[in-house]
Design a protein around this motif. Structure first.
Motif, PDB file in Angstrom:
ATOM      1  N   ASP A 201      -6.465  -0.119  -0.042  1.00  0.00           N
ATOM      2  CA  ASP A 201      -7.396   0.919  -0.501  1.00  0.00           C
ATOM      3  C   ASP A 201      -6.731   2.277  -0.390  1.00  0.00           C
ATOM      4  O   ASP A 201      -6.856   3.121  -1.247  1.00  0.00           O
ATOM      5  CB  ASP A 201      -8.666   0.928   0.365  1.00  0.00           C
ATOM      6  N   LYS A 202      -6.032   2.476   0.722  1.00  0.00           N
ATOM      7  CA  LYS A 202      -5.379   3.766   0.940  1.00  0.00           C
ATOM      8  C   LYS A 202      -3.921   3.677   0.508  1.00  0.00           C
ATOM      9  O   LYS A 202      -3.224   2.729   0.873  1.00  0.00           O
ATOM     10  CB  LYS A 202      -5.471   4.153   2.418  1.00  0.00           C
ATOM     11  N   ARG A 203      -3.479   4.687  -0.203  1.00  0.00           N
ATOM     12  CA  ARG A 203      -2.160   4.672  -0.835  1.00  0.00           C
ATOM     13  C   ARG A 203      -1.011   4.425   0.147  1.00  0.00           C
ATOM     14  O   ARG A 203      -0.056   3.739  -0.171  1.00  0.00           O
ATOM     15  CB  ARG A 203      -1.976   6.023  -1.535  1.00  0.00           C
ATOM     16  N   PHE A 204      -1.095   4.994   1.359  1.00  0.00           N
ATOM     17  CA  PHE A 204       0.048   4.901   2.266  1.00  0.00           C
ATOM     18  C   PHE A 204      -0.158   3.920   3.422  1.00  0.00           C
ATOM     19  O   PHE A 204       0.563   3.954   4.407  1.00  0.00           O
ATOM     20  CB  PHE A 204       0.416   6.301   2.793  1.00  0.00           C
ATOM     21  N   ASN A 205      -1.161   3.017   3.267  1.00  0.00           N
ATOM     22  CA  ASN A 205      -1.320   1.968   4.268  1.00  0.00           C
ATOM     23  C   ASN A 205      -0.417   0.778   3.951  1.00  0.00           C
ATOM     24  O   ASN A 205       0.036   0.617   2.813  1.00  0.00           O
ATOM     25  CB  ASN A 205      -2.779   1.505   4.334  1.00  0.00           C
ATOM     26  N   ILE A 246      11.058  -4.707   2.921  1.00  0.00           N
ATOM     27  CA  ILE A 246      11.809  -3.436   2.943  1.00  0.00           C
ATOM     28  C   ILE A 246      11.543  -2.684   1.636  1.00  0.00           C
ATOM     29  O   ILE A 246      11.413  -1.456   1.617  1.00  0.00           O
ATOM     30  CB  ILE A 246      13.326  -3.675   3.160  1.00  0.00           C
ATOM     31  N   GLY A 247      11.417  -3.436   0.533  1.00  0.00           N
ATOM     32  CA  GLY A 247      11.096  -2.811  -0.756  1.00  0.00           C
ATOM     33  C   GLY A 247       9.783  -2.029  -0.669  1.00  0.00           C
ATOM     34  O   GLY A 247       9.688  -0.886  -1.136  1.00  0.00           O
ATOM     35  N   TRP A 248       8.772  -2.620  -0.033  1.00  0.00           N
ATOM     36  CA  TRP A 248       7.468  -1.928   0.096  1.00  0.00           C
ATOM     37  C   TRP A 248       7.606  -0.693   0.972  1.00  0.00           C
ATOM     38  O   TRP A 248       7.033   0.362   0.662  1.00  0.00           O
ATOM     39  CB  TRP A 248       6.409  -2.872   0.686  1.00  0.00           C
ATOM     40  N   LEU A 249       8.337  -0.834   2.077  1.00  0.00           N
ATOM     41  CA  LEU A 249       8.514   0.328   2.982  1.00  0.00           C
ATOM     42  C   LEU A 249       9.191   1.487   2.243  1.00  0.00           C
ATOM     43  O   LEU A 249       8.753   2.641   2.326  1.00  0.00           O
ATOM     44  CB  LEU A 249       9.384  -0.047   4.188  1.00  0.00           C
ATOM     45  N   VAL A 250      10.246   1.159   1.513  1.00  0.00           N
ATOM     46  CA  VAL A 250      11.023   2.203   0.827  1.00  0.00           C
ATOM     47  C   VAL A 250      10.163   2.887  -0.231  1.00  0.00           C
ATOM     48  O   VAL A 250      10.114   4.119  -0.324  1.00  0.00           O
ATOM     49  CB  VAL A 250      12.300   1.589   0.195  1.00  0.00           C
ATOM     50  N   GLU A 251       9.445   2.072  -0.998  1.00  0.00           N
ATOM     51  CA  GLU A 251       8.617   2.622  -2.082  1.00  0.00           C
ATOM     52  C   GLU A 251       7.557   3.590  -1.529  1.00  0.00           C
ATOM     53  O   GLU A 251       7.366   4.690  -2.046  1.00  0.00           O
ATOM     54  CB  GLU A 251       7.936   1.447  -2.749  1.00  0.00           C
ATOM     55  N   LYS A 252       6.901   3.178  -0.440  1.00  0.00           N
ATOM     56  CA  LYS A 252       5.842   4.041   0.129  1.00  0.00           C
ATOM     57  C   LYS A 252       6.425   5.284   0.771  1.00  0.00           C
ATOM     58  O   LYS A 252       5.840   6.367   0.700  1.00  0.00           O
ATOM     59  CB  LYS A 252       5.007   3.260   1.142  1.00  0.00           C
ATOM     60  N   ALA A 253       7.565   5.143   1.422  1.00  0.00           N
ATOM     61  CA  ALA A 253       8.188   6.310   2.069  1.00  0.00           C
ATOM     62  C   ALA A 253       8.585   7.335   0.994  1.00  0.00           C
ATOM     63  O   ALA A 253       8.354   8.547   1.167  1.00  0.00           O
ATOM     64  CB  ALA A 253       9.402   5.881   2.878  1.00  0.00           C
TER      65      ALA A 253
END
Ligand code: KG4
Ligand code: ZN
Length: 334
Positions: A201-205, A246-253
């Motif tokens: 729901d939240k963009r950076f969760n 790691i792909g998800w972490l990088v994209e959100k960061a």
């Protein structure tokens, strides 16, 4: 000015002597990892007993290596939370008794804030940055301005390090799973499996429990729980799992850095040791003109030098803790 850092938030017992804000005179870490291996995860009772057994000799060793006496200390910085209550209490009680005995100030430190400042020894730290905190207990995106930390998003279930450890356990590998999977992934095919991206729901969760269950069902029959005779190669699974998370972490960061319009991303916590995270985030951020900070490998996992540094900064900003301070397992970033 000499600061003693004390860190006992989980399975490590660590003391460090810091001169000023940059010069680490000693940083002694005693890990109880070997005692937890056969259980496949940290056993809180064993961790806190180890802290109790180790704290005095780790402290003495830190002073010996720094070539100072207790009376030379000016300040004590101690991890107040978050972490395991039993372990936290050992460090906090020890630090308070010492501060009282020496008649010097004490400052309680937030463990995750300290992971961020592990990057800044001997460097000119950025005034505004996005912090990516990735450890065995936490996964958070933060926005930091003028040394204040604000949370942009966090995991709604497992932490990323926890997901690494659990996936390694499912695959029959040892503990902690992070470094093992990191190594194993190098020989595997990252595209052998596709993991569905968790919806938030939240963009950076973040969420990591779905990917763990997906791995489980590849290795065990969902109905009987028995090992799957057609289980995939652990190398391919390690590579695909790592590629996905790691792909998800990088994209959100990167999304957070663009959202906050900052030109620095600072990474902290045990998973910051991950080789693929280091390589991918540095490359992808570089393409956008964003600088990425990773702590030196020895300061990536839990250590008291980062606690001493954060405590020293807080002290400079006027913070003092009282002697009735206590360990707080759920300590919030304020
Ligand atoms: O920050 P930390 O030392 O302790 C906590 O505060 O939790 O982080 C420990 C976590 C463990 O889950 C471990 O598996 C993970 O960091 N870790 C790694 C790597 N090295 C340690 N995860 C992925 N890749 C690594 N190379
Ligand atoms: Zn940590």
């Amino acid at each position: 000015m000499l600061t003693l850092g004390v860190e006992t938030s989980c399975d490590e017992t660590s003391c460090s002597v810091l001169r000023g804000k940059d010069t680490i005179l000693s940083n002694i870490v005693s890990s109880s990892l070997f005692r937890h291996k056969k259980f496949g995860g940290v056993v809180p009772e064993i961790a806190s007993r180890h802290c109790m057994e180790q704290i005095q000799c780790v402290f003495e060793e830190a002073l010996r290596e720094a070539r100072i006496k207790p009376e030379d200390l000016d300040l004590i910085a101690v991890t107040q939370g978050p972490g395991l209550i039993g372990s936290l209490l050992v460090g906090v009680a020890f630090a308070k008794a010492l501060a009282y005995q020496l008649g010097i100030p004490i400052v309680g430190v937030h463990h995750m804030e300290a992971h961020l400042v592990a990057n800044f020894f001997g460097a000119k730290e950025p005034q505004r940055f996005v912090g990516l905190l990735v450890s065995g207990g936490h996964t958070m995106l933060t926005f930091c301005e003028k040394r204040k930390v604000h949370i942009l998003g966090e995991t709604v279930d497992d932490a990323v390090g926890e997901a690494y450890d659990k996936v390694a356990k499912i695959m029959g590998l040892s503990y902690p799973g992070g470094p093992i999977l990191d190594k194993l992934a190098k020989g595997g095919n990252p595209r052998a499996f596709h993991f569905t991206r968790p919806k938030q729901d939240k963009r950076f969760n973040f969420s990591f429990s779905g990917v763990k269950t997906a791995v489980l069902y590849q290795f065990r029959d969902p109905k009987t729980g028995k090992p799957n005779p057609l289980a995939p190669s652990t190398k391919d699974m390690a590579a695909s799992f790592q590629h996905a998370v790691i792909g998800w972490l990088v994209e959100k960061a990167l999304g957070a850095a663009q959202f906050k319009d900052v030109s620095d991303i600072v990474v902290g916590g045990g998973v910051s040791a991950n080789s693929y995270l280091r390589e991918k985030l540095t490359r992808d951020a570089g393409a956008l003109g964003i600088k990425v900070w990773f702590p030196p490998l020895v300061l990536s996992t839990d250590n008291a030098a980062m606690i001493a540094r954060r405590g020293f900064e807080l002290y400079q900003n006027g913070k003092r803790s009282k002697l009735n301070m206590t360990g707080d397992p759920g300590l919030c970033i304020r």
